[in-house]
Design an enzyme around this catalytic site. Structure first.
Site, PDB file in Angstrom:
ATOM      1  N   ASN A  32     -22.147  54.337 127.074  1.00 23.12           N
ATOM      2  CA  ASN A  32     -21.612  54.689 125.658  1.00 23.12           C
ATOM      3  C   ASN A  32     -19.941  54.366 124.927  1.00 23.12           C
ATOM      4  O   ASN A  32     -20.337  54.679 124.297  1.00 23.12           O
ATOM      5  CB  ASN A  32     -21.612  56.309 126.459  1.00 23.12           C
ATOM      6  CG  ASN A  32     -20.336  56.314 126.670  1.00 23.12           C
ATOM      7  OD1 ASN A  32     -19.541  55.181 128.072  1.00 23.12           O
ATOM      8  ND2 ASN A  32     -19.207  57.968 126.795  1.00 23.12           N
ATOM      9  N   CYS A  73     -17.252  60.840 128.749  1.00 20.01           N
ATOM     10  CA  CYS A  73     -16.766  61.357 130.114  1.00 20.01           C
ATOM     11  C   CYS A  73     -15.799  62.932 129.342  1.00 20.01           C
ATOM     12  O   CYS A  73     -15.714  63.901 130.447  1.00 20.01           O
ATOM     13  CB  CYS A  73     -16.639  60.293 131.077  1.00 20.01           C
ATOM     14  SG  CYS A  73     -14.727  59.462 130.398  1.00 20.01           S
ATOM     15  N   GLU A 127     -13.135  55.051 136.482  1.00 16.49           N
ATOM     16  CA  GLU A 127     -12.968  56.231 136.262  1.00 16.49           C
ATOM     17  C   GLU A 127     -14.526  56.894 136.037  1.00 16.49           C
ATOM     18  O   GLU A 127     -15.480  56.302 135.899  1.00 16.49           O
ATOM     19  CB  GLU A 127     -13.120  55.660 134.196  1.00 16.49           C
ATOM     20  CG  GLU A 127     -13.199  56.476 133.202  1.00 16.49           C
ATOM     21  CD  GLU A 127     -13.437  56.615 131.961  1.00 16.49           C
ATOM     22  OE1 GLU A 127     -13.815  57.542 131.088  1.00 16.49           O
ATOM     23  OE2 GLU A 127     -12.937  55.188 131.871  1.00 16.49           O
TER      24      GLU A 127
HETATM   25  O1  G3H Z   1     -16.808  58.348 128.217  1.00 16.33           O
HETATM   26  C1  G3H Z   1     -16.187  58.286 129.290  1.00 16.33           C
HETATM   27  C2  G3H Z   1     -14.357  57.363 127.665  1.00 16.33           C
HETATM   28  O2  G3H Z   1     -13.685  56.875 128.335  1.00 16.33           O
HETATM   29  C3  G3H Z   1     -14.503  58.618 127.089  1.00 16.33           C
HETATM   30  O3  G3H Z   1     -13.653  57.921 125.679  1.00 16.33           O
HETATM   31  O4  G3H Z   1     -12.636  60.217 124.869  1.00 16.33           O
HETATM   32  O5  G3H Z   1     -12.141  58.025 123.442  1.00 16.33           O
HETATM   33  O6  G3H Z   1     -14.383  59.207 124.388  1.00 16.33           O
HETATM   34  P1  G3H Z   1     -13.607  58.597 124.615  1.00 16.33           P
END
Ligand code: G3H
Length: 480
Positions: free
Chosen positions: A158, A288, A254
């Protein structure tokens, strides 16, 4: 049919084809066509990549920090130069809107520059022996941070560029070399980012990009004796498997989340709704940190749901090339999974406020009311645009349901009572709590922490540098 390029993998500063002659096709989630092929490399090719990294790391760790910094600054500059080209690949490969894809590239350049500046301002420590009973002033400990060696970086689909650089930049600035295994869907974006790295003229072998089938090289990489640290972002099942295989090396994981938005009776509902809709639905909820459940006080639930419905129905749906917020999910099976959660909730008595419409892997933004704890969507992570509302009668009930999750990434609390906000925040089992704001990772220098099923260790620029180095103590024993 689009122009389908075959991309090479990158080892010891050179672009190569696998000796197998085998490639993996990458299909666009919205064009539904192959947009390129990446190499399916062998275990032997992985061995060569790791040997190159080991060799390169020794000299890299020895050169002055200012010199390492100048290479990373150059890399950031090359990324900015290639921003449109890379953004277009991100858009086609993972179906992120062009605007968000371009922001991802710029955020990555900012991330690299801040990482350099952070490292330039980190210093060691010294201690004298005489502060301990019986100790002597003539004993002095010098405590410095030293690199771990070869870091295995595995980012998710993503953020194929940003979450890759969030591992590569801290690793490099602190004197490590890297084996970079992109997510298969995301591999072309990762390769484009490494083209910018290549242009920056780094010494050979510092980053080696390995692409291939997880079933062939996945466990092999994780268990490889040449790997000294692993930084992984992805699903909880894969992360758990990886942790079991990795053995006794440092790990940062993570993983998934089920971030709740707790809405108290005294919340500013307009602000809460703006934040929740943006937090839950950007990039179709494939984050996430997306808000994945609302725990709203029953006295304001009807009013809030009315406001949510109006806001969600304003979201644009369709192709990422037209900068829509709701875009097709990464593949059909991901859309099947989201649909199964929606169907299960409806069968068990949830009501559809808006959405529950599907065209292949495009799921329209869906809000479900009257969700109860026996429904899968109350607990499982959709990674798609389906948001459940659970009505609660007290703060205690909201805290109980929030903490009953297997995940512990972030939570949001919406209230005008700052004392209550802190008292709820103290009871929540998550890495971070946002007060009156959506859940999100950035700004990227904040610590980013998942607990329980959401991960282990910490990211965020300073924390990532720490996680990719260890303390080394040298004791000076003065003789007079
Ligand atoms: O999908 C996991 C990422 O660490 C989310 O990052 O909050 O900048 O979209 P973000």
């Amino acid at each position: 049919m689009l122009n389908s390029t075959t991309y090479k993998f990158y080892v010891n500063g050179e672009w190569k084809e696998s000796q197998t002659g085998q490639t993996i096709e990458i299909k666009s989630p919205y064009l539904h066509e192959t947009i390129g092929k990446v190499q399916a490399i062998t275990k032997e090719e992985v061995d060569n990549a790791i040997s190159s990294a080991q060799e390169a790391q020794k000299q890299w760790a020895d050169i002055p920090l200012q010199q390492r910094a100048s290479y990373l600054y150059k890399w950031a500059e090359e990324l900015v130069n290639m921003q449109y080209e890379i953004a277009e690949i991100i858009m086609k490969e993972v179906g992120k809107s062009f605007k968000d894809a371009k922001n991802e590239v710029i955020r990555t350049a900012d991330f690299i520059r801040y990482t350099v500046e952070e490292a330039l301002h980190m210093h060691g420590q010294s201690m004298k022996g005489d502060s301990f009973p019986g100790g002597s002033k003539s004993k002095i400990a010098i405590i410095e941070r030293v690199p771990l060696g070869v870091v295995l970086a595995i980012p998710p689909f993503n953020y194929p560029v940003n979450l890759a650089a969030a591992k590569l930049a801290p690793a490099l600035i602190s004197g490590n070399a890297v084996i970079f295994k992109p997510a298969t869907q995301g591999a072309i974006s990762g390769i484009k980012m490494i083209e910018a790295f290549h242009k920056a003229g780094f010494p050979k072998g510092l980053i080696n990009v390995v692409t291939g089938r997880g079933s062939v090289i996945g466990d092999y990489l994780v268990e490889h004796k040449g790997i000294d640290m692993i930084s992984f972002t992805g699903g909880t099942n894969t992360g758990t498997h990886l942790a079991k295989k990795a053995g006794m090396i440092p790990l940062v994981l993570e993983l998934g989340g089920k971030d709740p938005a707790i809405v108290r009776e005294d919340a500013d509902l307009e602000n809460a709704v703006q934040q929740i809709v943006s937090g839950a639905f950007s990039y179709s909820g494939q984050r996430c940190t997306a808000i994945k459940r609302i725990l709203v006080n029953e006295n304001v639930a009807d009013e809030m749901i009315g406001l949510l419905k109006a806001e969600i129905e304003k979201l644009t749906v369709g192709s990422p090339a037209e900068d829509n917020t709701i875009v097709p999910l990464i593949d059909d099976s991901s859309a099947d999974f989201v649909q199964s959660l929606i169907d299960d909730a409806i069968e068990k008595g949830a009501t559809v406020v808006t959405g529950n419409k599907r065209e292949q892997n495009l799921i329209y933004p869906t809000l479900l009311d009257q969700v109860t704890e026996d429904m899968r969507i109350a607990w499982e992570e959709p990674f798609g645009p389906a948001l459940p509302v659970i009505r609660v009668s007290s703060d205690e009930e909201a805290i109980h349901i929030a903490n009953a999750s297997e995940f512990g990434l972030q939570a949001s609390i919406f209230t005008k009572d700052i004392n209550k906000a802190f008292s709820i925040a103290n009871k929540l089992e998550t890495g971070s709590v946002q007060i009156n704001g959506k859940t999100e990772r950035g700004p990227d220098h904040f610590p980013f922490i998942g607990i329980k099923g959401s991960g282990m260790g910490a990211q965020g620029i300073h924390k990532s540098i720490e996680s990719m180095t260890r303390e080394k103590v040298t004791v000076l024993n003065l003789t007079d």
